[in-house]
Design a protein around this motif. Structure first.
Motif, PDB file in Angstrom:
ATOM      1  N   VAL A  55      32.949  -4.750 102.781  1.00 45.58           N
ATOM      2  CA  VAL A  55      33.305  -4.465 101.832  1.00 45.58           C
ATOM      3  C   VAL A  55      32.367  -3.726 100.994  1.00 45.58           C
ATOM      4  O   VAL A  55      31.504  -3.967 101.226  1.00 45.58           O
ATOM      5  N   THR A  56      33.069  -2.377 100.617  1.00 38.07           N
ATOM      6  CA  THR A  56      32.554  -1.265 100.053  1.00 38.07           C
ATOM      7  C   THR A  56      33.348  -1.354  98.381  1.00 38.07           C
ATOM      8  O   THR A  56      34.139  -1.850  98.351  1.00 38.07           O
ATOM      9  N   ALA A  57      32.272  -1.207  97.553  1.00 37.23           N
ATOM     10  CA  ALA A  57      32.939  -0.570  96.556  1.00 37.23           C
ATOM     11  C   ALA A  57      32.202   0.796  95.864  1.00 37.23           C
ATOM     12  O   ALA A  57      30.890   0.713  96.234  1.00 37.23           O
ATOM     13  N   THR A  58      33.386   0.836  95.093  1.00 35.52           N
ATOM     14  CA  THR A  58      32.346   2.336  94.344  1.00 35.52           C
ATOM     15  C   THR A  58      32.029   2.601  92.722  1.00 35.52           C
ATOM     16  O   THR A  58      33.561   1.343  92.159  1.00 35.52           O
ATOM     17  N   GLY A  59      31.732   3.305  92.145  1.00 35.50           N
ATOM     18  CA  GLY A  59      31.930   3.735  90.500  1.00 35.50           C
ATOM     19  C   GLY A  59      31.288   5.290  90.462  1.00 35.50           C
ATOM     20  O   GLY A  59      30.956   6.107  91.004  1.00 35.50           O
ATOM     21  N   VAL A  60      32.185   5.651  89.820  1.00 36.96           N
ATOM     22  CA  VAL A  60      32.085   7.017  89.722  1.00 36.96           C
ATOM     23  C   VAL A  60      30.825   7.477  88.492  1.00 36.96           C
ATOM     24  O   VAL A  60      30.442   7.175  87.311  1.00 36.96           O
ATOM     25  N   ILE A  61      29.873   8.684  88.459  1.00 37.67           N
ATOM     26  CA  ILE A  61      28.890   9.020  88.595  1.00 37.67           C
ATOM     27  C   ILE A  61      29.286  10.898  88.332  1.00 37.67           C
ATOM     28  O   ILE A  61      29.953  11.054  88.842  1.00 37.67           O
ATOM     29  N   ARG A  62      29.554  10.837  86.758  1.00 41.47           N
ATOM     30  CA  ARG A  62      30.182  12.400  86.876  1.00 41.47           C
ATOM     31  C   ARG A  62      28.806  13.599  86.205  1.00 41.47           C
ATOM     32  O   ARG A  62      28.279  12.898  84.813  1.00 41.47           O
ATOM     33  N   TYR A  63      28.841  14.587  86.241  1.00 47.41           N
ATOM     34  CA  TYR A  63      28.020  15.047  85.664  1.00 47.41           C
ATOM     35  C   TYR A  63      28.452  15.815  84.986  1.00 47.41           C
ATOM     36  O   TYR A  63      29.858  16.346  83.996  1.00 47.41           O
ATOM     37  N   THR A  64      28.109  16.738  83.952  1.00 50.32           N
ATOM     38  CA  THR A  64      28.396  17.224  82.535  1.00 50.32           C
ATOM     39  C   THR A  64      28.713  18.505  83.098  1.00 50.32           C
ATOM     40  O   THR A  64      28.167  19.016  83.284  1.00 50.32           O
ATOM     41  N   ASN A  65      30.069  18.583  82.462  1.00 44.94           N
ATOM     42  CA  ASN A  65      30.660  20.018  82.504  1.00 44.94           C
ATOM     43  C   ASN A  65      31.105  20.169  84.022  1.00 44.94           C
ATOM     44  O   ASN A  65      31.433  21.169  84.107  1.00 44.94           O
ATOM     45  N   GLY A  66      31.252  19.272  85.044  1.00 51.38           N
ATOM     46  CA  GLY A  66      31.422  18.796  85.631  1.00 51.38           C
ATOM     47  C   GLY A  66      33.054  19.271  86.148  1.00 51.38           C
ATOM     48  O   GLY A  66      33.561  18.884  85.576  1.00 51.38           O
ATOM     49  N   LYS A  67      33.444  19.521  87.005  1.00 53.33           N
ATOM     50  CA  LYS A  67      35.234  19.614  88.275  1.00 53.33           C
ATOM     51  C   LYS A  67      35.188  18.823  89.447  1.00 53.33           C
ATOM     52  O   LYS A  67      34.720  19.804  90.405  1.00 53.33           O
ATOM     53  N   GLY A  68      35.733  18.540  89.223  1.00 53.54           N
ATOM     54  CA  GLY A  68      36.451  18.052  90.816  1.00 53.54           C
ATOM     55  C   GLY A  68      36.001  15.943  91.132  1.00 53.54           C
ATOM     56  O   GLY A  68      35.007  15.764  90.278  1.00 53.54           O
ATOM     57  N   ALA A  69      36.927  15.479  91.479  1.00 54.11           N
ATOM     58  CA  ALA A  69      36.839  14.452  92.314  1.00 54.11           C
ATOM     59  C   ALA A  69      35.589  14.016  92.834  1.00 54.11           C
ATOM     60  O   ALA A  69      35.796  15.277  93.386  1.00 54.11           O
ATOM     61  N   PRO A  70      35.036  12.769  93.872  1.00 53.28           N
ATOM     62  CA  PRO A  70      34.276  12.603  94.012  1.00 53.28           C
ATOM     63  C   PRO A  70      35.086  12.973  95.412  1.00 53.28           C
ATOM     64  O   PRO A  70      36.424  12.704  95.952  1.00 53.28           O
TER      65      PRO A  70
END
Length: 551
Positions: free
Chosen positions: A290-305
């Motif tokens: 079973v897997t869970a994910t969370g999002v880490i976002r680069y500042t001024n980044g563009k694009g979904a993981p």
């Protein structure tokens, strides 16, 4: 006022000053514990919130801080928190386990007062009453280094906490009924990261943000009930810098197995294309991953993981080999100016060896878990209170299990289990896992040196394989199926301390015990007296308070 009463009041006053050390900074918290609806897996569940939060608020402390936490229990049932890994030197009264503390009754409060010392690293707190831990009441606890004491890495751009764990949608009251009916909890329904699971459709808010070129510290704790997790960062390596309360040799890892009750601190450098990435937590040693994910976002980044997640490792042999790569950083400063490695634990003579073997059997048709043939039963009177009031014989007996259990354990007894240990003895404890499920053990009040984890059965000849130089000092250790783990430590912290399975259905059904370490000199240098305001219950509830035991 009679002379004896005056003396007693004086020592209580002195003891209260000692428990919160004068001259050191104090941080205070007011926490309200309430019910509230949570839905980490998308299914509404009656959860337990602290100040309206799930997970609960972080405690951000620094070495030598006095920590005061006033906990108001607004539930309709007793509640008690433990501060997992905080050693509470000389102060078992603040440990927050049922062998030392009465639970906080509904509609009342209790104020914890303790000092964090010599333990730079990452920890967590969680409830020990019933199955409350299944639905919240847990959070992160940081102990930072004082500015005077350098750490062996540059200051990170930011400091983040990841509280991950398995989750069961049934709720804590149903889970408790399952256990009391004589069954285990079975498989979890899912995994959460900080109480959430990313949908992965581009609508997720980030858990954390990073700026390209900078390095960030992540404190990763497994607050689940029973499932080991593998944690990894999509497209990024982790540099392990701390394990619970110790600086480690700084090796790089693509993923880390974090067993139940354990906390790791890692550094992650934002060195990839600026966009969103996943932090991933997946179950280990389960029939179905079973897997869970969370999002880490680069500042001024563009694009979904990317939907392509980094793969998890396979099998527990990989995890065992990873354990062998963990090393104590001998040259790093501890909370004091002297290096960690100045303590030569490998040259200290062992004065007593205790082997603790876990088994599972049915008693009167119901499942129980045991250590050395004894399944722990929680008395209505905390063990430490009974000892302090001089009525231990009415609550428990010392040393009811052998130091060396028989090869075959055919019968389980149900009783409180307390080992009587000699103050400052340097001891060897062998955790022997005779079952096919992975184990995770925690020792309150101490850090120990995890000198070996191996397959098969332990024998004295196995000592030649011990790491007697740079084993990591920690408070939780995993034991793989049909394997054993060896720890070394000096029992120099007086009090009543819990050794327990961190696998919560096992702990609830008896896989735990306590060790009693008494001060031979009855000295305040070794242990503090029972504090003012300590809750009393059980057989001592209506007894007169005894005079201070330590001077």
């Amino acid at each position: 006022m009679a002379p004896l009463t005056i003396i007693a009041v004086f020592f209580l006053w002195v003891g209260s000053l000692l428990m919160v050390q004068g001259g050191d900074p104090t941080i205070s918290f007011e926490w309200k514990v309430t019910y509230g609806t949570i839905s980490p897996l998308g299914v509404p569940v009656k959860g337990i919130l602290i100040n309206g939060q799930f997970p609960g608020p972080n405690i951000n402390s620094t070495t030598n801080n006095n920590v005061i936490v006033n906990v108001f229990n607004n539930l309709d049932e007793p509640f008690l928190l433990t501060w997992s890994g905080v050693q509470h030197r000389k102060n078992p009264w603040q440990d927050g386990v049922l062998g030392t503390n009465c639970p906080i009754p509904p509609g009342t409060n209790y104020t914890y007062k303790f000092q964090v010392k010599d333990q730079i690293g990452s920890y967590m707190y969680y409830p020990v009453t019933g199955m409350h831990k299944a639905v919240g009441g847990f959070g992160g606890l940081r102990i930072n280094s004082r500015l005077l004491i350098p750490v062996p890495y540059a200051d990170p751009a930011d400091d983040y906490t990841i509280i991950a764990g398995d989750f069961f949608n049934k709720g804590h009251t149903t889970l408790k009924k399952i256990l009391e009916s004589g069954r285990n909890l079975g498989r979890c329904d899912g995994v959460h990261i900080n109480g959430k699971v990313a949908k992965g459709d581009g609508s997720d808010e980030p858990l954390f943000t990073m700026e390209a070129g900078k390095t960030y510290k992540y404190r990763i704790c497994n607050a689940g009930l029973k499932t080991s997790l593998n944690v990894r960062f999509q497209g990024h390596n982790m540099k392990l810098v701390e394990m619970e309360g110790s600086h480690t040799v700084q090796n790089d890892y693509e993923s880390l197995d974090v067993h139940v009750g354990q906390c790791f601190s890692v550094l992650v450098t934002a060195d990839q294309e600026p966009m969103d990435y996943f932090v991933v937590a997946s179950t280990r040693f389960t029939k179905q991953e079973v897997t869970a994910t969370g999002v880490i976002r680069y500042t001024n980044g563009k694009g979904a993981p990317s939907p392509k997640l980094p793969p998890p490792p396979v099998g527990w042999a990989w995890s065992l080999n990873q354990f062998r790569t963990f090393r104590w950083n001998l040259t790093a400063s501890a909370a004091r100016p002297n290096p960690q490695g100045s303590y030569k634990y490998g040259s200290v003579n062992i004065t007593r060896t205790i082997k603790l073997a876990n088994t599972a059997q049915k008693v009167d048709g119901k499942l129980r878990y045991a250590i050395n043939g004894a399944s722990y039963v929680e008395p209505t009177t905390p063990l430490k209170l009974a000892e302090y009031y001089g009525v231990a014989d009415k609550v428990f007996k010392y040393d009811t299990i052998p130091d060396d259990p028989p090869a075959e354990i055919t019968k389980i007894t149900m009783e409180p289990v307390v080992l009587n240990l000699t103050h400052r003895n340097f001891m060897e404890i062998i955790f022997e896992n005779r079952e096919t499920a992975i184990q995770s053990y925690h020792l309150c009040g101490y850090a120990f040196f995890a000198v070996a984890v191996e397959t098969g059965q332990w024998s004295p000849e196995k000592r030649k394989n011990y790491n007697l130089l740079d084993a990591v000092s920690r408070h939780t250790i995993q034991v793989f199926p049909k394997s054993w783990a060896a720890i070394l430590l000096s029992f120099d912290n007086c009090g009543m301390w819990n050794i327990r399975s961190e696998i919560w259905d096992r702990r609830y059904l008896g896989q735990q015990l306590y060790v009693s370490v008494l001060s031979p000199n009855k000295s305040l240098r070794d242990e503090y007296n029972m504090p003012e305001g300590a809750l009393v219950c059980g057989v001592v509830e209506n007894m007169p308070r005894p005079p201070p035991a330590y001077t």
